[in-house]
Design an enzyme around this catalytic site. Structure first.
Site, mmCIF file in Angstrom:
data_model
loop_
_atom_site.group_PDB
_atom_site.id
_atom_site.type_symbol
_atom_site.label_atom_id
_atom_site.label_comp_id
_atom_site.label_asym_id
_atom_site.label_seq_id
_atom_site.Cartn_x
_atom_site.Cartn_y
_atom_site.Cartn_z
ATOM 1 N N LEU A 36 0.904 -1.273 0.217
ATOM 2 C CA LEU A 36 0.202 -0.121 0.011
ATOM 3 C C LEU A 36 0.898 1.396 -0.195
ATOM 4 O O LEU A 36 1.891 1.701 0.652
ATOM 5 C CB LEU A 36 -0.459 -0.338 1.421
ATOM 6 N N GLY A 103 4.339 13.451 15.032
ATOM 7 C CA GLY A 103 4.680 13.798 14.753
ATOM 8 C C GLY A 103 6.579 14.218 15.488
ATOM 9 O O GLY A 103 6.644 13.097 15.437
ATOM 10 N N SER A 104 7.029 15.652 15.474
ATOM 11 C CA SER A 104 8.215 14.835 15.449
ATOM 12 C C SER A 104 8.440 16.641 16.244
ATOM 13 O O SER A 104 7.915 17.242 16.408
ATOM 14 C CB SER A 104 8.874 15.432 14.555
ATOM 15 N N SER A 105 9.900 16.684 16.816
ATOM 16 C CA SER A 105 9.666 17.368 18.482
ATOM 17 C C SER A 105 10.368 19.091 17.179
ATOM 18 O O SER A 105 10.599 19.998 17.752
ATOM 19 C CB SER A 105 10.716 17.614 19.303
ATOM 20 N N CYS A 106 10.433 18.566 16.176
ATOM 21 C CA CYS A 106 11.138 19.457 15.228
ATOM 22 C C CYS A 106 10.356 20.658 14.626
ATOM 23 O O CYS A 106 10.489 21.168 14.248
ATOM 24 C CB CYS A 106 12.163 18.899 13.583
ATOM 25 N N TYR A 133 10.757 19.016 6.144
ATOM 26 C CA TYR A 133 10.266 18.413 7.325
ATOM 27 C C TYR A 133 9.761 18.351 7.695
ATOM 28 O O TYR A 133 7.960 18.295 8.424
ATOM 29 C CB TYR A 133 11.120 16.989 8.097
ATOM 30 N N LYS A 137 5.062 17.962 9.385
ATOM 31 C CA LYS A 137 4.563 17.741 10.700
ATOM 32 C C LYS A 137 3.969 18.448 11.349
ATOM 33 O O LYS A 137 2.715 18.359 11.631
ATOM 34 C CB LYS A 137 5.557 17.195 11.437
ATOM 35 N N HIS A 176 19.683 8.640 12.215
ATOM 36 C CA HIS A 176 19.521 10.046 12.972
ATOM 37 C C HIS A 176 21.465 9.695 14.221
ATOM 38 O O HIS A 176 21.842 9.024 13.992
ATOM 39 C CB HIS A 176 18.881 9.624 13.998
#
Length: 322
Positions: A36, A103-106, A133, A137, A176
């Site tokens: 998918l 999500g992300s802390s960025c 990015y 997010k 990372h």
């Protein structure tokens, strides 16, 4: 309950899948990216119409470190936007009331006050090295907020700090910082190198959360009864920070990785390389008031992750070229 986990082969999605499977109370729906394509609107619409999940966990994302973000900014913003739009909208179209997106802390401004609280969102410029990015997010958070406001959905977002652990990406170019360090210190130990040079000055501070803690926090937030929580405490925000509330310098992280690997050479810094944001510490007080805190310490987690990496080396599956 029928729960669709998007991104179940990734580090976080895999940890969530393991914990849900251990519960043994839900019917779990998964599809690989080969089965998918989440960037394909029609494919996602057809899938949702057939499967009709009761809840969705959106853990799928295009992720990477500084090198990957700088090299592939178009892919990072496009693929993440498309996945979020398709999964969130098609979940709504099929009447899915409960959705959790990761999500992300960025998402927070480069110069956000530390520790970064949820209300710091959209209060200043983003870190340039991962802005595409981060914009994607942020859009995911606003998608969830908008469907909640217009249609009464219960779509929640959790914003993790830097994650690590079993299932991480150990690709030499796209990983990372923590798995990249494990790669380099392991290689240096094997080669008998006298020193290892890390990118930047070593002074930026970062917070790290073990992926098993992230999975536990995600399910905690997903299971939380919104009405009861809000009646007893405070309004539940559309996005909630997840972290440990503690950070270390990149040099301190390198020293911890070296200790876990057993590397005894010198650790040098290269200030000519980019540092990224000077500090990224999450304010996790809201999640703590909800009743959840991290359990796995950083040194313990790094040792576990290195042991997992060695197991993957033995099995020939340590690197994901993504």
């Amino acid at each position: 309950m029928r729960i669709y986990i998007a991104g179940h082969r990734g580090m976080v999605g895999g940890a969530i899948l393991r914990q849900l499977a251990a519960r043994g109370t839900d019917e779990l729906i998964t599809r690989s990216s080969a089965e998918l394509d989440l960037t394909d609107q029609r494919a996602v619409a057809d899938f949702m119409a057939v499967e009709k999940p009761d809840a969705v966990i959106l853990a799928a994302a295009r992720v990477g470190g500084i090198i990957a973000n700088n090299t592939y900014p178009a892919q990072f913003i496009y693929e993440n936007l498309m996945m979020e739009c398709n999964v969130i909208h098609q979940a709504h179209a099929q009447g899915v009331q409960h959705l959790l997106q990761l999500g992300s802390s960025c998402i927070y401004p480069r110069a956000a006050p530390q520790p970064m609280a949820e209300d710091a969102l959209l209060t200043g410029p983003l870190e340039p090295t991962n802005e595409p990015y981060a914009v994607a997010k942020i859009a995911g958070i606003k998608l969830c907020e908008s469907y909640n406001r217009q249609y009464g959905r219960d779509y929640r977002s959790v914003m993790p700090t830097n994650l690590y652990g079993p299932g991480d990406n150990f690709h030499p170019e796209n990983s990372h910082v923590l798995p990249a360090m494990i790669l380099r210190f392991h290689a240096a130990k094997q080669a008998g190198d006298a020193s290892v040079t890390i990118w930047g000055s070593g002074t930026p501070m970062r917070e790290f959360l073990h992926v098993d803690d992230m999975a536990a926090a995600s399910l905690f937030v997903m299971d939380l009864d919104r009405g009861r929580y809000e009646a007893e405490t405070e309004p539940m925000l559309s996005h909630i920070n997840v972290g440990t509330g503690q950070d270390v310098t990149i040099l301190e992280l390198a020293q911890m990785v070296a200790a876990a690997v057993g590397y005894q050479g010198a650790i040098l810094t290269d200030p000519s390389r980019p540092n990224g944001a000077p500090r990224k510490l999450m304010d996790v007080s809201r999640l703590a008031r909800m009743g959840w805190t991290a359990r796995i310490g950083l040194a313990e987690g790094i040792a576990q992750t290195y042991a997992w990496y060695l197991d993957q080396l033995d099995a020939g599956t340590a690197v994901r070229a993504k």
